[in-house]
Motif scaffolding. Sequence first.
Motif, PDB file in Angstrom:
ATOM      1  N   LEU A 163       0.817  -1.205   0.000  1.00  0.00           N
ATOM      2  CA  LEU A 163       0.000   0.000   0.000  1.00  0.00           C
ATOM      3  C   LEU A 163       0.854   1.260   0.000  1.00  0.00           C
ATOM      4  O   LEU A 163       0.425   2.309  -0.499  1.00  0.00           O
ATOM      5  N   PHE A 164       2.064   1.162   0.532  1.00  0.00           N
ATOM      6  CA  PHE A 164       2.974   2.312   0.463  1.00  0.00           C
ATOM      7  C   PHE A 164       3.272   2.660  -0.986  1.00  0.00           C
ATOM      8  O   PHE A 164       3.157   3.817  -1.397  1.00  0.00           O
ATOM      9  N   TYR A 165       3.622   1.666  -1.782  1.00  0.00           N
ATOM     10  CA  TYR A 165       3.961   1.924  -3.181  1.00  0.00           C
ATOM     11  C   TYR A 165       2.719   2.260  -4.010  1.00  0.00           C
ATOM     12  O   TYR A 165       2.781   3.088  -4.927  1.00  0.00           O
ATOM     13  N   PHE A 166       1.595   1.630  -3.689  1.00  0.00           N
ATOM     14  CA  PHE A 166       0.363   1.975  -4.398  1.00  0.00           C
ATOM     15  C   PHE A 166       0.008   3.436  -4.145  1.00  0.00           C
ATOM     16  O   PHE A 166      -0.356   4.181  -5.074  1.00  0.00           O
ATOM     17  N   GLY A 167       0.115   3.865  -2.897  1.00  0.00           N
ATOM     18  CA  GLY A 167      -0.141   5.264  -2.576  1.00  0.00           C
ATOM     19  C   GLY A 167       0.826   6.194  -3.291  1.00  0.00           C
ATOM     20  O   GLY A 167       0.428   7.267  -3.763  1.00  0.00           O
ATOM     21  N   ALA A 168       2.091   5.778  -3.400  1.00  0.00           N
ATOM     22  CA  ALA A 168       3.082   6.604  -4.081  1.00  0.00           C
ATOM     23  C   ALA A 168       2.744   6.749  -5.566  1.00  0.00           C
ATOM     24  O   ALA A 168       2.855   7.841  -6.144  1.00  0.00           O
ATOM     25  N   VAL A 169       2.318   5.652  -6.197  1.00  0.00           N
ATOM     26  CA  VAL A 169       1.918   5.700  -7.606  1.00  0.00           C
ATOM     27  C   VAL A 169       0.718   6.620  -7.784  1.00  0.00           C
ATOM     28  O   VAL A 169       0.657   7.428  -8.719  1.00  0.00           O
ATOM     29  N   CYS A 170      -0.252   6.507  -6.866  1.00  0.00           N
ATOM     30  CA  CYS A 170      -1.441   7.370  -6.937  1.00  0.00           C
ATOM     31  C   CYS A 170      -1.074   8.833  -6.732  1.00  0.00           C
ATOM     32  O   CYS A 170      -1.678   9.726  -7.350  1.00  0.00           O
ATOM     33  N   LEU A 171      -0.086   9.096  -5.882  1.00  0.00           N
ATOM     34  CA  LEU A 171       0.356  10.473  -5.649  1.00  0.00           C
ATOM     35  C   LEU A 171       0.994  11.051  -6.908  1.00  0.00           C
ATOM     36  O   LEU A 171       0.737  12.213  -7.267  1.00  0.00           O
ATOM     37  N   ILE A 172       1.804  10.249  -7.584  1.00  0.00           N
ATOM     38  CA  ILE A 172       2.406  10.701  -8.848  1.00  0.00           C
ATOM     39  C   ILE A 172       1.312  10.967  -9.875  1.00  0.00           C
ATOM     40  O   ILE A 172       1.328  11.986 -10.579  1.00  0.00           O
ATOM     41  N   PHE A 184      -5.783  11.568  -5.273  1.00  0.00           N
ATOM     42  CA  PHE A 184      -5.201  12.054  -4.022  1.00  0.00           C
ATOM     43  C   PHE A 184      -5.939  11.484  -2.818  1.00  0.00           C
ATOM     44  O   PHE A 184      -5.313  11.139  -1.803  1.00  0.00           O
ATOM     45  N   SER A 185      -7.257  11.357  -2.920  1.00  0.00           N
ATOM     46  CA  SER A 185      -8.035  10.751  -1.845  1.00  0.00           C
ATOM     47  C   SER A 185      -7.620   9.296  -1.634  1.00  0.00           C
ATOM     48  O   SER A 185      -7.562   8.806  -0.495  1.00  0.00           O
ATOM     49  N   THR A 186      -7.311   8.613  -2.728  1.00  0.00           N
ATOM     50  CA  THR A 186      -6.866   7.226  -2.628  1.00  0.00           C
ATOM     51  C   THR A 186      -5.511   7.123  -1.953  1.00  0.00           C
ATOM     52  O   THR A 186      -5.248   6.174  -1.200  1.00  0.00           O
ATOM     53  N   VAL A 187      -4.644   8.101  -2.189  1.00  0.00           N
ATOM     54  CA  VAL A 187      -3.352   8.144  -1.488  1.00  0.00           C
ATOM     55  C   VAL A 187      -3.595   8.157   0.018  1.00  0.00           C
ATOM     56  O   VAL A 187      -3.017   7.355   0.766  1.00  0.00           O
ATOM     57  N   LEU A 188      -4.449   9.060   0.463  1.00  0.00           N
ATOM     58  CA  LEU A 188      -4.719   9.203   1.894  1.00  0.00           C
ATOM     59  C   LEU A 188      -5.348   7.942   2.466  1.00  0.00           C
ATOM     60  O   LEU A 188      -4.991   7.502   3.571  1.00  0.00           O
ATOM     61  N   PHE A 189      -6.273   7.347   1.718  1.00  0.00           N
ATOM     62  CA  PHE A 189      -6.923   6.128   2.189  1.00  0.00           C
ATOM     63  C   PHE A 189      -5.920   4.974   2.285  1.00  0.00           C
ATOM     64  O   PHE A 189      -5.851   4.278   3.308  1.00  0.00           O
ATOM     65  N   ILE A 217     -20.010  17.467  -0.124  1.00  0.00           N
ATOM     66  CA  ILE A 217     -19.329  18.056   1.036  1.00  0.00           C
ATOM     67  C   ILE A 217     -19.324  17.092   2.217  1.00  0.00           C
ATOM     68  O   ILE A 217     -18.276  16.813   2.809  1.00  0.00           O
ATOM     69  N   ALA A 218     -20.505  16.576   2.566  1.00  0.00           N
ATOM     70  CA  ALA A 218     -20.575  15.601   3.665  1.00  0.00           C
ATOM     71  C   ALA A 218     -19.807  14.333   3.305  1.00  0.00           C
ATOM     72  O   ALA A 218     -19.174  13.715   4.166  1.00  0.00           O
ATOM     73  N   HIS A 219     -19.871  13.935   2.046  1.00  0.00           N
ATOM     74  CA  HIS A 219     -19.128  12.774   1.550  1.00  0.00           C
ATOM     75  C   HIS A 219     -17.634  12.961   1.816  1.00  0.00           C
ATOM     76  O   HIS A 219     -16.966  12.063   2.344  1.00  0.00           O
ATOM     77  N   PHE A 220     -17.128  14.128   1.496  1.00  0.00           N
ATOM     78  CA  PHE A 220     -15.701  14.448   1.671  1.00  0.00           C
ATOM     79  C   PHE A 220     -15.325  14.501   3.147  1.00  0.00           C
ATOM     80  O   PHE A 220     -14.364  13.858   3.590  1.00  0.00           O
ATOM     81  N   MET A 243     -15.639  10.997   4.948  1.00  0.00           N
ATOM     82  CA  MET A 243     -14.637  10.000   4.563  1.00  0.00           C
ATOM     83  C   MET A 243     -13.253  10.348   5.100  1.00  0.00           C
ATOM     84  O   MET A 243     -12.461   9.454   5.417  1.00  0.00           O
ATOM     85  N   HIS A 244     -12.952  11.637   5.240  1.00  0.00           N
ATOM     86  CA  HIS A 244     -11.618  12.012   5.710  1.00  0.00           C
ATOM     87  C   HIS A 244     -11.520  12.084   7.230  1.00  0.00           C
ATOM     88  O   HIS A 244     -10.467  12.448   7.764  1.00  0.00           O
ATOM     89  N   ALA A 245     -12.607  11.675   7.911  1.00  0.00           N
ATOM     90  CA  ALA A 245     -12.493  11.424   9.345  1.00  0.00           C
ATOM     91  C   ALA A 245     -11.472  10.318   9.589  1.00  0.00           C
ATOM     92  O   ALA A 245     -10.849  10.251  10.653  1.00  0.00           O
ATOM     93  N   LEU A 246     -11.307   9.474   8.607  1.00  0.00           N
ATOM     94  CA  LEU A 246     -10.364   8.353   8.695  1.00  0.00           C
ATOM     95  C   LEU A 246      -8.943   8.831   8.970  1.00  0.00           C
ATOM     96  O   LEU A 246      -8.169   8.141   9.643  1.00  0.00           O
TER      97      LEU A 246
END
Length: 258
Positions: A15-24, A54-59, A201-204, A207-210
């Motif tokens: 997940l570290f590398y997946f997040g890095a790919v998503c960030l790029i 970017f949301s997927t990076v955070l998740f 807005i509520a969706h965002f 979800m980022h309470a995570l």
Amino acid sequence: MIDFFQQLKFRNEALFYFGAVCLIAACIFLVLAKTTQVQVFGVNAWYKPFKFAFSTVLFAWSMAWYCYYLPDFNISRFNWTVIILLGFEIFYIAFQANRGQLSHYNLSTPFYATLYSLMAIAASAVTIYTAYVGYLFFINHFPNLPPNYVWAIRFGIILFVIFAFEGFAMGARLNHSVGAINDNSNWFIVGWSKTVGDLRIAHFIGMHALQLLPVLAFYTKSNKVTFILILLYGLLTVFTFIQAIKGKSIAQTFIQSK
């Protein structure tokens, strides 16, 4: 910061590398949003894949961090579920953005309708799996972790799951606006409506309470303060949802309150 990323990679390399790919990918999408003219519903088409990537990076990085605490958890199965399903979602959103076409709410052809349905299934499967992770956090004990931090993770996951599924309220309407048809405003990158209710807005926020609740809990180190923050955050999320359902924009609400 370097120590954080080293620890993240140690906890969950996949997940570290997946997040890095998503960030790029998110950085590329943002550049395209600033350098191309393709629009969907009045905003640059590349903002949507940027936000999803970017949301997927955070998740991905959040779950990589939290799942490390769970005993006897099949992390490999969870990793590949996230990588395949969310990877598919980002790819399709970017593919449609490149063509100036809708990815969400697009039922114009059987092919697009099928892919939209598959995106909904993919997002639902990841959300259900995350709910299962939340269940594991409730039935297990973590004597080496601060109690307020554990509770913040639990409630962060609860809010994430509830407001991830709030996406069905938009999907059922084929519309994220209440009072207009998929209204977007020039409100930074998020593009939330300044004139009508916006279910995104509520969706965002939910979800980022995570990410936000555990981070705040980690630094407050107080059970009382943590539960107050959880309560206030939950009320804010519910408030933005109710305002959206009523067809009221958050911008108008704050302007009127002044």
